[in-house]
Design a protein around this motif. Structure first.
Motif, PDB file in Angstrom:
ATOM      1  N   GLY A  10      38.257  27.838  40.827  1.00 46.36           N
ATOM      2  CA  GLY A  10      37.051  26.858  41.243  1.00 46.36           C
ATOM      3  C   GLY A  10      36.580  25.929  40.257  1.00 46.36           C
ATOM      4  O   GLY A  10      37.251  25.416  39.575  1.00 46.36           O
ATOM      5  N   LEU A  11      35.399  25.405  40.477  1.00 47.97           N
ATOM      6  CA  LEU A  11      34.597  24.366  39.768  1.00 47.97           C
ATOM      7  C   LEU A  11      33.808  24.925  38.793  1.00 47.97           C
ATOM      8  O   LEU A  11      32.864  25.628  39.464  1.00 47.97           O
ATOM      9  N   ALA A  12      33.784  24.671  37.541  1.00 45.27           N
ATOM     10  CA  ALA A  12      32.809  24.961  36.569  1.00 45.27           C
ATOM     11  C   ALA A  12      32.420  23.880  35.867  1.00 45.27           C
ATOM     12  O   ALA A  12      33.246  23.148  35.204  1.00 45.27           O
ATOM     13  N   GLN A  13      31.184  23.939  35.238  1.00 45.75           N
ATOM     14  CA  GLN A  13      30.725  23.173  34.156  1.00 45.75           C
ATOM     15  C   GLN A  13      31.474  23.363  32.793  1.00 45.75           C
ATOM     16  O   GLN A  13      31.583  24.566  32.394  1.00 45.75           O
ATOM     17  N   PRO A  14      31.593  22.328  32.018  1.00 41.00           N
ATOM     18  CA  PRO A  14      32.084  22.744  30.631  1.00 41.00           C
ATOM     19  C   PRO A  14      30.925  23.705  29.923  1.00 41.00           C
ATOM     20  O   PRO A  14      29.832  23.482  30.371  1.00 41.00           O
ATOM     21  N   GLY A  15      31.720  24.343  29.332  1.00 34.00           N
ATOM     22  CA  GLY A  15      30.711  25.678  28.948  1.00 34.00           C
ATOM     23  C   GLY A  15      30.520  26.983  29.723  1.00 34.00           C
ATOM     24  O   GLY A  15      29.909  27.759  29.311  1.00 34.00           O
ATOM     25  N   GLY A  16      30.796  26.789  30.809  1.00 32.93           N
ATOM     26  CA  GLY A  16      30.764  27.722  32.022  1.00 32.93           C
ATOM     27  C   GLY A  16      31.971  28.908  31.963  1.00 32.93           C
ATOM     28  O   GLY A  16      32.649  28.581  30.889  1.00 32.93           O
ATOM     29  N   SER A  17      31.883  29.584  32.992  1.00 33.04           N
ATOM     30  CA  SER A  17      32.847  30.928  32.962  1.00 33.04           C
ATOM     31  C   SER A  17      33.199  30.931  34.528  1.00 33.04           C
ATOM     32  O   SER A  17      32.724  30.711  35.241  1.00 33.04           O
ATOM     33  N   LEU A  18      34.660  31.468  34.502  1.00 33.56           N
ATOM     34  CA  LEU A  18      35.231  31.755  35.727  1.00 33.56           C
ATOM     35  C   LEU A  18      36.241  33.239  35.353  1.00 33.56           C
ATOM     36  O   LEU A  18      36.584  33.325  34.218  1.00 33.56           O
ATOM     37  N   ARG A  19      36.322  34.027  36.391  1.00 38.29           N
ATOM     38  CA  ARG A  19      37.217  35.081  36.488  1.00 38.29           C
ATOM     39  C   ARG A  19      38.219  35.107  37.173  1.00 38.29           C
ATOM     40  O   ARG A  19      38.054  34.768  38.363  1.00 38.29           O
ATOM     41  N   LEU A  20      39.574  34.988  36.903  1.00 39.04           N
ATOM     42  CA  LEU A  20      40.599  34.965  37.640  1.00 39.04           C
ATOM     43  C   LEU A  20      41.197  36.124  37.940  1.00 39.04           C
ATOM     44  O   LEU A  20      41.289  36.914  36.981  1.00 39.04           O
ATOM     45  N   SER A  21      41.834  36.327  39.216  1.00 32.33           N
ATOM     46  CA  SER A  21      42.375  37.721  39.295  1.00 32.33           C
ATOM     47  C   SER A  21      43.677  37.516  39.950  1.00 32.33           C
ATOM     48  O   SER A  21      43.999  36.611  40.641  1.00 32.33           O
ATOM     49  N   CYS A  22      44.643  38.596  39.587  1.00 35.60           N
ATOM     50  CA  CYS A  22      46.070  38.338  40.115  1.00 35.60           C
ATOM     51  C   CYS A  22      46.432  39.944  40.622  1.00 35.60           C
ATOM     52  O   CYS A  22      46.352  40.688  40.033  1.00 35.60           O
ATOM     53  N   ALA A  23      46.759  39.818  42.075  1.00 32.86           N
ATOM     54  CA  ALA A  23      47.341  41.000  42.669  1.00 32.86           C
ATOM     55  C   ALA A  23      48.781  41.146  42.644  1.00 32.86           C
ATOM     56  O   ALA A  23      49.375  40.140  42.933  1.00 32.86           O
ATOM     57  N   ALA A  24      49.331  42.185  41.978  1.00 32.68           N
ATOM     58  CA  ALA A  24      50.596  42.482  41.866  1.00 32.68           C
ATOM     59  C   ALA A  24      51.379  43.245  42.566  1.00 32.68           C
ATOM     60  O   ALA A  24      50.596  44.502  42.788  1.00 32.68           O
ATOM     61  N   SER A  25      52.575  43.216  43.133  1.00 36.97           N
ATOM     62  CA  SER A  25      53.171  44.296  43.913  1.00 36.97           C
ATOM     63  C   SER A  25      53.614  45.470  42.781  1.00 36.97           C
ATOM     64  O   SER A  25      53.829  45.341  41.608  1.00 36.97           O
ATOM     65  N   GLY A  26      53.502  46.644  43.309  1.00 36.84           N
ATOM     66  CA  GLY A  26      53.426  47.685  42.253  1.00 36.84           C
ATOM     67  C   GLY A  26      54.991  48.013  41.652  1.00 36.84           C
ATOM     68  O   GLY A  26      54.884  48.448  40.605  1.00 36.84           O
ATOM     69  N   SER A  27      55.899  47.472  42.263  1.00 35.83           N
ATOM     70  CA  SER A  27      57.104  47.547  41.874  1.00 35.83           C
ATOM     71  C   SER A  27      57.420  46.959  40.723  1.00 35.83           C
ATOM     72  O   SER A  27      58.464  47.051  39.942  1.00 35.83           O
ATOM     73  N   ILE A  28      56.514  45.677  40.226  1.00 35.28           N
ATOM     74  CA  ILE A  28      56.946  44.879  39.215  1.00 35.28           C
ATOM     75  C   ILE A  28      55.777  45.344  38.026  1.00 35.28           C
ATOM     76  O   ILE A  28      55.779  44.856  36.924  1.00 35.28           O
ATOM     77  N   PHE A  29      54.886  45.955  38.453  1.00 40.88           N
ATOM     78  CA  PHE A  29      53.626  45.897  37.723  1.00 40.88           C
ATOM     79  C   PHE A  29      53.716  46.959  36.694  1.00 40.88           C
ATOM     80  O   PHE A  29      53.567  46.581  35.535  1.00 40.88           O
ATOM     81  N   SER A  30      54.010  48.054  36.923  1.00 32.44           N
ATOM     82  CA  SER A  30      53.795  49.079  35.859  1.00 32.44           C
ATOM     83  C   SER A  30      54.391  49.135  34.643  1.00 32.44           C
ATOM     84  O   SER A  30      53.661  49.500  33.482  1.00 32.44           O
ATOM     85  N   LEU A  31      55.635  48.456  34.404  1.00 31.98           N
ATOM     86  CA  LEU A  31      56.201  48.632  33.213  1.00 31.98           C
ATOM     87  C   LEU A  31      56.263  47.395  32.631  1.00 31.98           C
ATOM     88  O   LEU A  31      56.728  47.171  31.368  1.00 31.98           O
TER      89      LEU A  31
END
Length: 115
Positions: A10-31
């Motif tokens: 999204g849009l944030a002002q300089p000095g601000g914060s954002l939190r990104l998320s990534c949902a991954a398939s279980g077959s590639i994630f665990s290892l």
């Protein structure tokens, strides 16, 4: 089919914060070591941060001390907490394995740091 779905940009002002998320398939994630990458307009995609399956992290110098990568193995999720955002952080952010797997690139999520 393997999928990586990014969200939280999204849009944030300089000095601000954002939190990104990534949902991954279980077959590639665990290892796998997972990473966040970004691509700014007119620039090559670059690696921002990585996290191993055991939780060891590494960061690009440009984001060290400002960004934090984390993962929840039970939920197959990877996160990127971005604090003290700068205009030069503006880019499309992607998650992928590290090293990146060509077929796993998703749509990414746009981050814009601007006043």
């Amino acid at each position: 089919q393997v999928q990586l779905v990014e969200s939280g940009g999204g849009l944030a002002q300089p000095g601000g914060s954002l939190r990104l998320s990534c949902a991954a398939s279980g077959s590639i994630f665990s290892l796998n070591t997972m990473g966040w990458y970004r691509q700014a307009p007119g620039k090559q995609r670059e690696l921002v941060a990585t996290i191993t399956s055991a939780g060891r992290t590494n960061y690009a110098d440009s984001v060290k001390g400002r960004f934090t990568i984390s993962r929840d193995n039970a939920k197959n999720m990877v996160y990127l907490q971005m604090n003290s955002l700068k205009p030069e952080d503006t880019a499309v952010y992607y998650c992928n394995t590290h090293p990146a797997t060509m077929n796993y690139w998703g749509q990414g999520t746009q981050v814009t740091a601007s006043s």
